[in-house]
Design an enzyme around this catalytic site. Structure first.
Site, PDB file in Angstrom:
ATOM      1  N   HIS A 119       0.807  -1.214   0.000  1.00 34.75           N
ATOM      2  CA  HIS A 119       0.000   0.000   0.000  1.00 34.75           C
ATOM      3  C   HIS A 119       0.845   1.272   0.000  1.00 34.75           C
ATOM      4  O   HIS A 119       1.919   1.334   0.592  1.00 34.75           O
ATOM      5  CB  HIS A 119      -0.977   0.058   1.196  1.00 34.75           C
ATOM      6  CG  HIS A 119      -0.498  -0.605   2.425  1.00 34.75           C
ATOM      7  ND1 HIS A 119      -1.288  -1.421   3.191  1.00 34.75           N
ATOM      8  CD2 HIS A 119       0.713  -0.620   3.031  1.00 34.75           C
ATOM      9  CE1 HIS A 119      -0.596  -1.889   4.219  1.00 34.75           C
ATOM     10  NE2 HIS A 119       0.622  -1.411   4.143  1.00 34.75           N
ATOM     11  N   ALA A 179      11.811   1.454   9.530  1.00 36.58           N
ATOM     12  CA  ALA A 179      10.834   2.477   9.135  1.00 36.58           C
ATOM     13  C   ALA A 179      11.398   3.872   9.346  1.00 36.58           C
ATOM     14  O   ALA A 179      12.094   4.138  10.324  1.00 36.58           O
ATOM     15  CB  ALA A 179       9.553   2.302   9.945  1.00 36.58           C
TER      16      ALA A 179
END
Length: 215
Positions: A119, A179
């Site tokens: 996504h 991240a």
């Protein structure tokens, strides 16, 4: 509509589906309403085209599903899931058993077998190996304002959410990008890469900040 197709083709909402005469369709294919399939597209066996797709000059392998997405001059392997709201631009190649999720754009890139770009990501001018995970919000920065350059990611690598991978760079197999990291240098096998600004906490300051902002 005249086009080449195999056995057991199912088309729902035929009045809203356009298929070029040049399109080739395999066996046991299901096409839902509001689809436009054009050019030299080849659709394999047991493929499902869910509503609202625009597909041009694309090869779609057996058992794959395309959902509410666009594809132009791309190659989709077997048992691949694409969409919803994905865009495969020219020279995108999605290998078998891979997943391209919602709001993902693939441009002139290879996504390896079993890899997932689930996504909100952009992968341009890159080669992604097998069984990789590309996190939400990851951007492959391929253009520096003058030229476009390439990124290579090895097998079994993990790229976390909200990462910027700035080409040209090579990320070796079995590596891990945390991240929020911006990658500007090559990464070796088994490297654990983290590059974020450390969080700072000023305790008990919110009410003072908001008071200062009032006019």
């Amino acid at each position: 509509m005249k086009y080449i197709h195999g056995n057991n083709l199912k088309i729902y909402g035929k009045k809203t589906v356009f298929i070029d005469s040049t399109v080739k369709i395999g066996n046991n294919v299901t096409i839902y309403e509001n689809n436009r399939i054009m050019g030299n597209t080849v659709i394999g066996d047991n493929v499902t085209i869910l509503p609202n797709c625009f597909i041009v000059d694309t090869v779609i392998g057996d058992g794959s599903t395309i959902n509410y997405s666009q594809s132009e001059k791309a190659i989709v392997g077997k048992n691949v899931s694409v969409g919803p709201f994905a865009r495969l631009r020219p020279e995108a190649e999605i290998k078998d058993n891979a997943k391209i999720g919602n709001f993902v754009e693939i441009k002139k890139a290879i996504i390896g077998e079993g890899s997932k770009v689930s996504h909100l990501a952009y992968v341009g001018d890159a080669t992604i190996g097998k069984d990789c995970n590309i996190g939400c919000g990851a951007i492959f920065v391929n253009y520096n304002g003058r030229i476009k350059q390439k990124t290579i990611v090895g097998d079994n690598s993990f790229i976390g959410s909200n990462c910027n991978v700035i080409a040209p760079v090579n990320i070796a197999s079995d590596s891990y990008i945390c991240a929020g990291t911006t990658v500007t240098k090559d990464v070796k096998t088994d490297d654990f890469v983290i590059g974020r600004v450390r969080q700072e906490v000023l305790e008990g300051r919110v009410h003072l900040y908001l008071k200062e902002k009032k006019v």
